[in-house]
Design a protein around this motif. Structure first.
Motif, PDB file in Angstrom:
ATOM      1  N   ARG A  97       0.826  -1.222   0.000  1.00 31.32           N
ATOM      2  CA  ARG A  97       0.000   0.000   0.000  1.00 31.32           C
ATOM      3  C   ARG A  97       0.860   1.273   0.000  1.00 31.32           C
ATOM      4  O   ARG A  97       1.851   1.329  -0.704  1.00 31.32           O
ATOM      5  N   ASN A 152      -5.841  -3.736  11.876  1.00 32.38           N
ATOM      6  CA  ASN A 152      -6.283  -3.271  10.555  1.00 32.38           C
ATOM      7  C   ASN A 152      -7.807  -3.171  10.573  1.00 32.38           C
ATOM      8  O   ASN A 152      -8.443  -3.487  11.576  1.00 32.38           O
ATOM      9  N   ASN A 153      -8.376  -2.743   9.461  1.00 29.64           N
ATOM     10  CA  ASN A 153      -9.821  -2.530   9.455  1.00 29.64           C
ATOM     11  C   ASN A 153     -10.592  -3.854   9.539  1.00 29.64           C
ATOM     12  O   ASN A 153     -11.686  -3.901  10.092  1.00 29.64           O
ATOM     13  N   ALA A 154     -10.011  -4.907   8.988  1.00 30.09           N
ATOM     14  CA  ALA A 154     -10.654  -6.221   9.108  1.00 30.09           C
ATOM     15  C   ALA A 154     -10.783  -6.579  10.593  1.00 30.09           C
ATOM     16  O   ALA A 154     -11.829  -7.081  11.047  1.00 30.09           O
ATOM     17  N   ILE A 178     -19.788  -7.803   1.020  1.00 32.46           N
ATOM     18  CA  ILE A 178     -18.563  -7.711   0.231  1.00 32.46           C
ATOM     19  C   ILE A 178     -17.531  -8.795   0.515  1.00 32.46           C
ATOM     20  O   ILE A 178     -17.502  -9.407   1.574  1.00 32.46           O
ATOM     21  N   ILE A 180     -13.385  -8.606   0.243  1.00 31.54           N
ATOM     22  CA  ILE A 180     -12.303  -7.649  -0.008  1.00 31.54           C
ATOM     23  C   ILE A 180     -11.140  -8.350  -0.695  1.00 31.54           C
ATOM     24  O   ILE A 180     -10.284  -7.750  -1.294  1.00 31.54           O
ATOM     25  N   PHE A 184     -11.237 -11.993   3.327  1.00 30.82           N
ATOM     26  CA  PHE A 184     -12.101 -11.126   4.120  1.00 30.82           C
ATOM     27  C   PHE A 184     -13.452 -11.050   3.436  1.00 30.82           C
ATOM     28  O   PHE A 184     -13.653 -10.308   2.485  1.00 30.82           O
ATOM     29  N   ILE A 225     -22.088  -1.276   5.126  1.00 27.19           N
ATOM     30  CA  ILE A 225     -20.723  -1.494   4.657  1.00 27.19           C
ATOM     31  C   ILE A 225     -20.514  -0.754   3.351  1.00 27.19           C
ATOM     32  O   ILE A 225     -21.330  -0.875   2.430  1.00 27.19           O
ATOM     33  N   HIS A 226     -19.459   0.021   3.315  1.00 24.75           N
ATOM     34  CA  HIS A 226     -19.184   0.770   2.085  1.00 24.75           C
ATOM     35  C   HIS A 226     -18.708  -0.212   1.023  1.00 24.75           C
ATOM     36  O   HIS A 226     -17.732  -0.932   1.226  1.00 24.75           O
ATOM     37  N   SER A 228     -16.682  -0.779  -1.224  1.00 24.61           N
ATOM     38  CA  SER A 228     -15.533  -0.007  -1.687  1.00 24.61           C
ATOM     39  C   SER A 228     -14.928  -0.546  -2.971  1.00 24.61           C
ATOM     40  O   SER A 228     -14.348   0.205  -3.731  1.00 24.61           O
ATOM     41  N   ASP A 258     -18.926   0.275   8.355  1.00 27.66           N
ATOM     42  CA  ASP A 258     -17.553  -0.037   7.934  1.00 27.66           C
ATOM     43  C   ASP A 258     -17.301   0.754   6.653  1.00 27.66           C
ATOM     44  O   ASP A 258     -17.848   0.438   5.604  1.00 27.66           O
ATOM     45  N   GLY A 260     -14.393   1.121   5.112  1.00 27.84           N
ATOM     46  CA  GLY A 260     -13.283   0.657   4.271  1.00 27.84           C
ATOM     47  C   GLY A 260     -12.174   1.679   4.270  1.00 27.84           C
ATOM     48  O   GLY A 260     -11.436   1.805   5.238  1.00 27.84           O
ATOM     49  N   SER A 261     -12.092   2.433   3.190  1.00 31.04           N
ATOM     50  CA  SER A 261     -11.047   3.442   3.104  1.00 31.04           C
ATOM     51  C   SER A 261     -11.422   4.658   3.947  1.00 31.04           C
ATOM     52  O   SER A 261     -10.713   5.041   4.862  1.00 31.04           O
ATOM     53  N   SER A 292      -9.665   2.206   7.489  1.00 26.23           N
ATOM     54  CA  SER A 292      -8.266   1.749   7.471  1.00 26.23           C
ATOM     55  C   SER A 292      -7.288   2.897   7.680  1.00 26.23           C
ATOM     56  O   SER A 292      -7.527   4.011   7.223  1.00 26.23           O
ATOM     57  N   ASP A 294      -4.196   2.641   6.411  1.00 25.23           N
ATOM     58  CA  ASP A 294      -3.258   2.654   5.276  1.00 25.23           C
ATOM     59  C   ASP A 294      -3.942   2.651   3.916  1.00 25.23           C
ATOM     60  O   ASP A 294      -3.378   2.217   2.930  1.00 25.23           O
ATOM     61  N   LYS A 295      -5.164   3.124   3.886  1.00 25.56           N
ATOM     62  CA  LYS A 295      -5.768   3.365   2.570  1.00 25.56           C
ATOM     63  C   LYS A 295      -5.664   4.878   2.316  1.00 25.56           C
ATOM     64  O   LYS A 295      -4.570   5.415   2.402  1.00 25.56           O
TER      65      LYS A 295
HETATM   66  C1  LIG Z   1     -10.329  -2.582   2.819  1.00 26.39           C
HETATM   67  C2  LIG Z   1     -11.583  -2.849   3.512  1.00 26.39           C
HETATM   68  C3  LIG Z   1     -11.597  -3.631   4.673  1.00 26.39           C
HETATM   69  C4  LIG Z   1     -10.353  -4.246   5.216  1.00 26.39           C
HETATM   70  O1  LIG Z   1      -9.479  -3.236   5.653  1.00 26.39           O
HETATM   71  P1  LIG Z   1      -7.945  -3.613   5.995  1.00 26.39           P
HETATM   72  O2  LIG Z   1      -7.433  -2.368   6.645  1.00 26.39           O
HETATM   73  O3  LIG Z   1      -7.314  -3.927   4.697  1.00 26.39           O
HETATM   74  O4  LIG Z   1      -7.975  -4.770   6.913  1.00 26.39           O
HETATM   75  C5  LIG Z   1     -12.814  -3.855   5.287  1.00 26.39           C
HETATM   76  N1  LIG Z   1     -13.946  -3.331   4.793  1.00 26.39           N
HETATM   77  C6  LIG Z   1     -13.979  -2.552   3.679  1.00 26.39           C
HETATM   78  C7  LIG Z   1     -15.277  -2.004   3.188  1.00 26.39           C
HETATM   79  C8  LIG Z   1     -12.786  -2.293   2.999  1.00 26.39           C
HETATM   80  O5  LIG Z   1     -12.786  -1.531   1.913  1.00 26.39           O
END
Ligand SMILES: *Cc1c(COP(=O)(O)O)cnc(C)c1O
Length: 462
Positions: A97, A152-154, A178, A180, A184, A225-226, A228, A258, A260-261, A292, A294-295
């Motif tokens: 990333r 992380n976001n997960a 979703i 990912i 995930f 949930i977005h 993404s 959630d 995501g980014s 996240s 790091d997005k």
């Molecule tokens: C990328 C993403 C995640 C996972 O995030 P990480 O930081 O990569 O673990 C979860 N949910 C959504 C909607 C995402 O876009």
């Protein structure tokens, strides 16, 4: 024939006792030399069995000892190498990333080399909380009451589900179930967290009534949930956070989102496609929002949860939080990253990801010209070099349907064999160059490469 080949492999003892073996032992120690020699002998045997010939490396290098020494030296070489990202995908998950800002790097290095006031309140001298540093900043940036930071976001999603929905039901639209990538998938994460997924609506259309009809006494929360990494287009409808919050209030339920980014700034201000903003979701009354580190935020890998104080406290005291917490290096880098957001006008100078995304086409074209002339000097005449308009993308699931205009140097040649050979050459440089291959050309997209001058230097030895 077979036996003659096998007989050419010396015994381990003989090897170690030979003068060349002894020289290697002097240099690298008996333990390592013995281990590596044994490994090499096994590899040669396997190769002979499979191909009925000596391995090419041995044939071309001649000596067993040269090969052995190369192998021993490789042990000291890092395999997570620095690479140049010319794929056109700015946040390329397989390439780690984004890059950290200089302040984030400095903060990270300080934390590596020193003790830091991680869980120590310098005012009172008492124990503090490792997430408190970031909580204060995020309160101001997003108006959320409190923060919980995980790996992380997960992990953030898992922790929220496990804390508030274990043994209960979570309602999600079918349009938002979703995957990912890298295992995930929302339904799987639900299972891991011990909760029951209740899908509502259809792939393209979900209405508020669908959520309402699915609410039972066992409902834990409504989840948004977005989507993404894809977009559903055409005859579509989904329910906004505002509407969900209204419905949830009627039943005394939580709404969790959630993102995501996610983003802390309006990206359209930089001429980029807009991403949902964290502070907007908080303003809509969403109870917890996760995103996240790091997005698009441009920091280190982390999962950030912001929202209601009482809920954050429950997350903080769940045993999984201890499992998923971040270390001092990540938290320091994240703090430095967030501090940039207080000076939004300077953001694209400080954050490498935003800088890459906002480079003008003129800048990219200039870089393309330089790259092309550098390659022209290095490449044989049969390779055709061109500067072509290209389509880059943000990556990491952010806005996959939105591409960013860019420029690439493309390389083509008469045979696809030769093209692949050149791509291998690029990948086997000391600092490998990662390209994209499409339409029988190598595409070197300038949008995604951060250290441009170093790239030119690295290509000097192509
Ligand atoms: C990328 C993403 C995640 C996972 O995030 P990480 O930081 O990569 O673990 C979860 N949910 C959504 C909607 C995402 O876009």
């Amino acid at each position: 024939m077979f036996n003659t080949l096998f007989r050419q492999i010396p015994s381990l003892d003989k090897l170690l006792q030979s003068s060349q073996g002894q020289d290697l032992i002097q240099l690298y120690g008996r333990e390592l030399v013995t281990q590596q020699a044994r490994l090499l002998i096994t590899q040669i045997r396997t190769h002979i069995q499979e191909y009925k010939d000596l391995p090419p490396l041995l044939l071309s290098n001649g000596s067993f000892f040269t090969v052995l020494e190369t192998q021993i030296k490789q042990i000291q070489q890092l395999s997570i190498k620095r690479v140049f990202n010319l794929t056109g995908t700015v946040l390329h998950t397989n390439l780690g990333r984004g890059l950290w800002s200089e302040s984030a790097v400095e903060a990270g290095v300080i934390a590596m080399r020193n003790n830091v006031a991680l869980e120590f309140d310098l005012g009172t001298g008492k124990r503090g909380h490792r997430d408190a540093h970031l909580s204060t900043l995020l309160q101001q940036l997003t108006n959320a009451e409190a923060t919980c930071i995980v790996n992380n976001n997960a992990a953030a999603v898992l922790l929220m589900l496990a804390t508030f929905a274990q043994g209960k039901e979570v309602i999600i639209s079918r349009g938002e179930l979703i995957e990912i990538g890298g295992a995930f998938r929302i339904p799987d994460i639900m299972k891991q967290a011990g909760c029951k997924l209740v899908e509502v609506g259809t792939t393209n259309r979900t209405h508020l009534q669908d959520y309402r009809d699915a609410i039972t006494e066992n409902t834990a929360f409504l989840m948004k949930i977005h989507t993404s990494n894809y977009q559903i287009q055409g005859f579509t409808s989904s329910v906004s956070e505002d509407e969900l919050v209204g419905l949830a209030k009627e039943f005394n339920l939580l709404v969790i989102s959630d993102l995501g980014s996610g983003s802390l700034i309006d990206l359209s201000r930089y001429g980029l496609p807009a991403e949902p903003m964290v502070q907007d979701k908080i303003a809509s009354g969403v109870d917890l929002v996760s995103f996240s580190g790091d997005k698009l935020l441009g920091g280190p890998q982390a999962g950030i949860i912001v929202g209601k104080q009482a809920l954050i406290e429950q997350l903080q005291s769940h045993p999984l939080k201890r499992v998923l917490r971040c270390d001092k290096v990540i938290l320091s880098a994240l703090e430095a990253t967030l501090r940039h957001y207080f000076l939004p006008d300077q953001l694209s100078c400080h954050l490498p990801t935003l800088h890459l995304l906002t480079q003008s086409l003129e800048e990219l074209q200039q870089k393309a010209k330089k790259l092309k002339s550098c390659l022209r000097k290095r490449l044989e005449k049969q390779y055709i070099l061109q500067i072509e308009p290209s389509l880059a993308q943000i990556g990491s699931g952010a806005l996959p349907t939105e591409t960013l205009p860019s420029y690439a140097v493309t390389i083509s040649t008469s045979s696809s064999e030769m093209l692949l050979m050149l791509d291998r050459r690029l990948k086997s440089l000391k600092d490998p160059v990662i390209s994209r291959i499409a339409s029988q050309k190598i595409w070197l997209d300038l949008r995604s490469v951060a250290e441009f001058d170093e790239l030119l230097a690295a290509l000097e030895v192509l």
